[in-house]
Design a protein around this motif. Structure first.
Motif, PDB file in Angstrom:
ATOM      1  N   LEU A  52      58.081  13.007 -18.400  1.00  0.00           N
ATOM      2  CA  LEU A  52      57.111  13.662 -19.289  1.00  0.00           C
ATOM      3  C   LEU A  52      56.126  12.630 -19.831  1.00  0.00           C
ATOM      4  CD1 LEU A  52      59.820  15.826 -21.015  1.00  0.00           C
ATOM      5  CD2 LEU A  52      57.970  16.723 -19.597  1.00  0.00           C
ATOM      6  N   SER A  53      55.296  12.112 -18.941  1.00  0.00           N
ATOM      7  CA  SER A  53      54.444  10.976 -19.294  1.00  0.00           C
ATOM      8  C   SER A  53      53.140  11.375 -19.980  1.00  0.00           C
ATOM      9  CB  SER A  53      54.134  10.154 -18.040  1.00  0.00           C
ATOM     10  OG  SER A  53      53.409  10.924 -17.098  1.00  0.00           O
ATOM     11  N   HIS A  54      52.541  12.488 -19.571  1.00  0.00           N
ATOM     12  CA  HIS A  54      51.230  12.868 -20.088  1.00  0.00           C
ATOM     13  C   HIS A  54      51.199  14.374 -20.358  1.00  0.00           C
ATOM     14  CE1 HIS A  54      50.358   8.974 -18.294  1.00  0.00           C
ATOM     15  NE2 HIS A  54      49.203   8.957 -18.926  1.00  0.00           N
ATOM     16  N   VAL A  55      50.810  14.739 -21.573  1.00  0.00           N
ATOM     17  CA  VAL A  55      50.704  16.146 -21.965  1.00  0.00           C
ATOM     18  C   VAL A  55      49.307  16.384 -22.530  1.00  0.00           C
ATOM     19  CG1 VAL A  55      51.621  17.998 -23.398  1.00  0.00           C
ATOM     20  CG2 VAL A  55      53.173  16.248 -22.478  1.00  0.00           C
ATOM     21  N   PHE A  56      48.617  17.394 -22.007  1.00  0.00           N
ATOM     22  CA  PHE A  56      47.250  17.720 -22.418  1.00  0.00           C
ATOM     23  C   PHE A  56      47.209  19.105 -23.047  1.00  0.00           C
ATOM     24  CE2 PHE A  56      46.589  14.455 -19.324  1.00  0.00           C
ATOM     25  CZ  PHE A  56      45.349  13.878 -19.587  1.00  0.00           C
ATOM     26  N   PRO A  57      46.355  19.321 -24.042  1.00  0.00           N
ATOM     27  CA  PRO A  57      46.125  20.696 -24.500  1.00  0.00           C
ATOM     28  C   PRO A  57      45.447  21.496 -23.390  1.00  0.00           C
ATOM     29  CG  PRO A  57      44.516  19.212 -25.484  1.00  0.00           C
ATOM     30  CD  PRO A  57      45.517  18.339 -24.764  1.00  0.00           C
ATOM     31  N   VAL A  58      45.657  22.793 -23.385  1.00  0.00           N
ATOM     32  CA  VAL A  58      45.146  23.625 -22.297  1.00  0.00           C
ATOM     33  C   VAL A  58      43.632  23.528 -22.161  1.00  0.00           C
ATOM     34  CG1 VAL A  58      44.998  25.713 -23.724  1.00  0.00           C
ATOM     35  CG2 VAL A  58      45.274  25.909 -21.228  1.00  0.00           C
ATOM     36  N   GLU A  59      42.948  23.263 -23.275  1.00  0.00           N
ATOM     37  CA  GLU A  59      41.488  23.150 -23.217  1.00  0.00           C
ATOM     38  C   GLU A  59      41.032  22.010 -22.303  1.00  0.00           C
ATOM     39  OE1 GLU A  59      42.544  25.104 -27.100  1.00  0.00           O
ATOM     40  OE2 GLU A  59      43.279  23.371 -25.959  1.00  0.00           O
ATOM     41  N   LEU A  60      41.915  21.029 -22.068  1.00  0.00           N
ATOM     42  CA  LEU A  60      41.577  19.879 -21.225  1.00  0.00           C
ATOM     43  C   LEU A  60      42.219  19.985 -19.843  1.00  0.00           C
ATOM     44  CD1 LEU A  60      41.837  16.951 -23.817  1.00  0.00           C
ATOM     45  CD2 LEU A  60      39.814  18.273 -23.135  1.00  0.00           C
ATOM     46  N   ILE A  61      42.362  21.193 -19.344  1.00  0.00           N
ATOM     47  CA  ILE A  61      43.009  21.422 -18.054  1.00  0.00           C
ATOM     48  C   ILE A  61      42.317  20.656 -16.932  1.00  0.00           C
ATOM     49  CG2 ILE A  61      41.659  23.550 -17.717  1.00  0.00           C
ATOM     50  CD1 ILE A  61      45.247  23.015 -16.425  1.00  0.00           C
ATOM     51  N   HIS A  76      45.839  14.020 -10.149  1.00  0.00           N
ATOM     52  CA  HIS A  76      45.396  13.742  -8.780  1.00  0.00           C
ATOM     53  C   HIS A  76      45.277  12.249  -8.506  1.00  0.00           C
ATOM     54  CE1 HIS A  76      43.656  14.541  -4.918  1.00  0.00           C
ATOM     55  NE2 HIS A  76      42.485  14.020  -5.222  1.00  0.00           N
ATOM     56  N   GLU A  77      44.896  11.478  -9.520  1.00  0.00           N
ATOM     57  CA  GLU A  77      44.767  10.024  -9.398  1.00  0.00           C
ATOM     58  C   GLU A  77      45.587   9.382 -10.512  1.00  0.00           C
ATOM     59  OE1 GLU A  77      43.362   8.476  -7.010  1.00  0.00           O
ATOM     60  OE2 GLU A  77      42.300  10.097  -6.008  1.00  0.00           O
ATOM     61  N   PRO A  78      46.910   9.404 -10.375  1.00  0.00           N
ATOM     62  CA  PRO A  78      47.785   9.060 -11.499  1.00  0.00           C
ATOM     63  C   PRO A  78      48.075   7.575 -11.678  1.00  0.00           C
ATOM     64  CG  PRO A  78      49.117   9.751  -9.640  1.00  0.00           C
ATOM     65  CD  PRO A  78      47.675   9.877  -9.212  1.00  0.00           C
ATOM     66  N   HIS A  79      47.779   6.764 -10.680  1.00  0.00           N
ATOM     67  CA  HIS A  79      48.365   5.427 -10.655  1.00  0.00           C
ATOM     68  C   HIS A  79      47.796   4.497 -11.729  1.00  0.00           C
ATOM     69  CE1 HIS A  79      50.256   6.947  -7.153  1.00  0.00           C
ATOM     70  NE2 HIS A  79      49.153   6.987  -6.446  1.00  0.00           N
ATOM     71  N   ALA A  80      46.499   4.573 -11.996  1.00  0.00           N
ATOM     72  CA  ALA A  80      45.903   3.662 -12.971  1.00  0.00           C
ATOM     73  C   ALA A  80      46.462   3.887 -14.374  1.00  0.00           C
ATOM     74  CB  ALA A  80      44.383   3.825 -12.983  1.00  0.00           C
ATOM     75  N   ASP A  81      46.848   5.136 -14.678  1.00  0.00           N
ATOM     76  CA  ASP A  81      47.372   5.464 -16.007  1.00  0.00           C
ATOM     77  C   ASP A  81      48.886   5.623 -16.012  1.00  0.00           C
ATOM     78  OD1 ASP A  81      44.961   5.908 -17.854  1.00  0.00           O
ATOM     79  OD2 ASP A  81      44.396   7.049 -16.079  1.00  0.00           O
ATOM     80  N   ASP A  82      49.543   5.224 -14.933  1.00  0.00           N
ATOM     81  CA  ASP A  82      51.010   5.295 -14.854  1.00  0.00           C
ATOM     82  C   ASP A  82      51.532   6.697 -15.134  1.00  0.00           C
ATOM     83  OD1 ASP A  82      51.171   2.578 -14.268  1.00  0.00           O
ATOM     84  OD2 ASP A  82      51.298   2.006 -16.374  1.00  0.00           O
ATOM     85  N   ALA A  83      50.823   7.703 -14.626  1.00  0.00           N
ATOM     86  CA  ALA A  83      51.239   9.091 -14.847  1.00  0.00           C
ATOM     87  C   ALA A  83      52.367   9.463 -13.900  1.00  0.00           C
ATOM     88  CB  ALA A  83      50.062  10.041 -14.654  1.00  0.00           C
ATOM     89  N   LEU A  84      53.305  10.242 -14.400  1.00  0.00           N
ATOM     90  CA  LEU A  84      54.400  10.773 -13.595  1.00  0.00           C
ATOM     91  C   LEU A  84      54.219  12.275 -13.437  1.00  0.00           C
ATOM     92  CD1 LEU A  84      57.133   8.520 -15.106  1.00  0.00           C
ATOM     93  CD2 LEU A  84      56.772   8.776 -12.667  1.00  0.00           C
ATOM     94  N   LYS A  85      54.599  13.036 -14.460  1.00  0.00           N
ATOM     95  CA  LYS A  85      54.418  14.492 -14.428  1.00  0.00           C
ATOM     96  C   LYS A  85      53.422  14.849 -15.532  1.00  0.00           C
ATOM     97  CE  LYS A  85      56.010  18.545 -12.799  1.00  0.00           C
ATOM     98  NZ  LYS A  85      55.841  18.987 -11.412  1.00  0.00           N
ATOM     99  N   VAL A  86      52.324  15.448 -15.162  1.00  0.00           N
ATOM    100  CA  VAL A  86      51.293  15.836 -16.128  1.00  0.00           C
ATOM    101  C   VAL A  86      51.514  17.291 -16.508  1.00  0.00           C
ATOM    102  CG1 VAL A  86      48.822  16.039 -16.563  1.00  0.00           C
ATOM    103  CG2 VAL A  86      49.683  14.164 -15.133  1.00  0.00           C
ATOM    104  N   SER A  87      51.588  17.544 -17.811  1.00  0.00           N
ATOM    105  CA  SER A  87      51.901  18.894 -18.299  1.00  0.00           C
ATOM    106  C   SER A  87      50.806  19.397 -19.237  1.00  0.00           C
ATOM    107  CB  SER A  87      53.247  18.899 -19.023  1.00  0.00           C
ATOM    108  OG  SER A  87      54.301  18.507 -18.149  1.00  0.00           O
ATOM    109  N   ILE A  88      50.826  20.702 -19.445  1.00  0.00           N
ATOM    110  CA  ILE A  88      49.851  21.399 -20.287  1.00  0.00           C
ATOM    111  C   ILE A  88      50.586  22.008 -21.476  1.00  0.00           C
ATOM    112  CG2 ILE A  88      48.106  23.227 -20.363  1.00  0.00           C
ATOM    113  CD1 ILE A  88      47.431  20.887 -18.481  1.00  0.00           C
ATOM    114  N   ASP A  89      50.024  21.847 -22.665  1.00  0.00           N
ATOM    115  CA  ASP A  89      50.633  22.376 -23.889  1.00  0.00           C
ATOM    116  C   ASP A  89      49.730  23.450 -24.490  1.00  0.00           C
ATOM    117  OD1 ASP A  89      51.779  22.705 -26.493  1.00  0.00           O
ATOM    118  OD2 ASP A  89      52.693  20.731 -26.292  1.00  0.00           O
ATOM    119  N   PHE A  90      50.350  24.562 -24.907  1.00  0.00           N
ATOM    120  CA  PHE A  90      49.584  25.687 -25.480  1.00  0.00           C
ATOM    121  C   PHE A  90      49.773  25.789 -26.988  1.00  0.00           C
ATOM    122  CE2 PHE A  90      50.415  26.686 -21.074  1.00  0.00           C
ATOM    123  CZ  PHE A  90      49.219  27.212 -20.624  1.00  0.00           C
ATOM    124  N   ARG A  91      50.618  24.936 -27.559  1.00  0.00           N
ATOM    125  CA  ARG A  91      50.955  25.112 -28.979  1.00  0.00           C
ATOM    126  C   ARG A  91      49.931  24.491 -29.894  1.00  0.00           C
ATOM    127  NH1 ARG A  91      56.898  22.888 -27.796  1.00  0.00           N
ATOM    128  NH2 ARG A  91      55.585  21.585 -26.486  1.00  0.00           N
TER     129      ARG A  91
END
Length: 330
Positions: free
Chosen positions: A298-307, A315-330
């Motif tokens: 759970l490396s990166h979570v974005f609000p839905v507005e930033l989908i 799509h290009e995760p390596h520079a930011d060390d992203a693993l699983k990118v998720s969307i939050d609606f709360r």
């Protein structure tokens, strides 16, 4: 509240978030107030590469989201009740997991188990469930074997964990991200190769005295790794082509080598349609019991507005060390 935030794919490589009316549901469906959704590798092939798009632009709202968790707010399904928290896993063509409220068929969600873990951890059960489903559909006894997993995104990482758990003696993995390879090590990988800096072919050859691996999983989904997979497997070995193809065109392959090695290969699709969601339920049990720690994913979570930003990072995760990118609606 009569409106909701809803995402829409309006072109290849572009998603937007809009405000629309909350939809009504039909018999056999539930309306789920989304808490989180995750971006799958197959979503990236659709959104960022335009492969396998099932609709004309602009696509239906919420598409192609198919990994979600949320709370049922309305039910027209006998065995599901308002207030229950569920894992949702619709088929991508009708998936609405990227919407604040999603319509889901009763067979495409399952109630979350009681656990002290954050519900965001249980969201990872969708991806883990697809791996369990593939292993159930095409069983292989890997006890004492040397296996290779190409790609260490969430799917590849779960393959690494499950194959080591199944008794593989030596698990060799490759990826472009040192961050993902570090997680792979904690999931049971014995040898980790950064494909930018090292030769997977050379390492596999060295570790198997030139014979090749007994079993290989391709979890990348690119034409070049499909072709390359044949090189790393021994005579009479086996391949699982798990990664969803990133192009709609035919992929040429090294069939002469495939033929001469007497290889066997399989692919799998359609975990969502498994009767009683057995594999997703098993995945939920593994996570909720603490058998596997999914927190590192759970490396990166974005609000839905930033989908759109979330898709580009995934799509290009390596520079930011992203693993699983998720969307939050709360």
């Amino acid at each position: 509240m009569s409106t909701m935030r809803a995402t829409r794919m309006v072109d290849v490589g572009r998603m937007v978030c809009e405000e629309i009316e909350i939809p009504s549901i039909s018999d056999g469906q539930v309306l789920v107030e989304s808490e989180m959704a995750s971006i799958c590798g197959s979503d990236l092939h659709v959104v960022m590469m335009g492969a396998g798009v099932n609709h004309t632009f602009p696509c239906p709202h919420g598409y192609p989201g198919h990994e979600g968790i949320g709370r049922i707010v309305e039910s027209k399904v006998r065995h599901l009740s308002e207030g229950q928290h569920v894992l949702t896993f619709p088929n991508p063509p009708v998936g609405e997991c990227f919407n604040e409220y999603q319509r889901v068929g009763g067979d495409y969600c399952t109630v979350l188990p009681e656990t002290d873990l954050p519900r965001s951890h249980l969201l990872m059960a969708q991806q883990l469930g697809t791996v369990i489903y593939a292993m159930r559909q095409h069983p292989r006894d890997v006890s004492g074997e040397t296996v290779v997993v190409m790609g260490q995104g969430s799917a590849g990482l779960f393959w690494t964990y499950m194959l080591k758990k199944a008794g593989a003696e030596q698990v060799i993995v490759s990826d472009l991200s040192d961050t993902r390879l570090a997680v792979a090590k904690s999931y049971g990988a014995d040898t980790c190769i950064n494909a930018d800096n090292g030769s997977l072919y050379g390492v596999v050859g060295d570790l198997t005295a030139g014979a090749g691996a007994d079993y290989l999983v391709e979890a990348v989904g690119r034409a070049e790794t499909f072709r390359e997979s044949v090189d790393h497997v021994r005579i009479d070995g086996q391949i699982m082509w798990f990664g969803l193809p990133s192009v709609d065109q035919d992929i040429d392959m090294r069939f002469h080598k495939f033929f001469r090695k007497r290889l066997r290969a399989a692919s799998t699709y359609g975990a969502q349609d498994e009767v009683d969601a057995v594999s997703f339920r098993e995945a939920l049990e593994l996570i909720s019991s603490g058998a596997i720690d999914v927190a590192p994913l759970l490396s990166h979570v974005f609000p839905v507005e930033l989908i759109d930003e979330a898709m580009h990072l995934a799509h290009e995760p390596h520079a930011d060390d992203a693993l699983k990118v998720s969307i939050d609606f709360r």
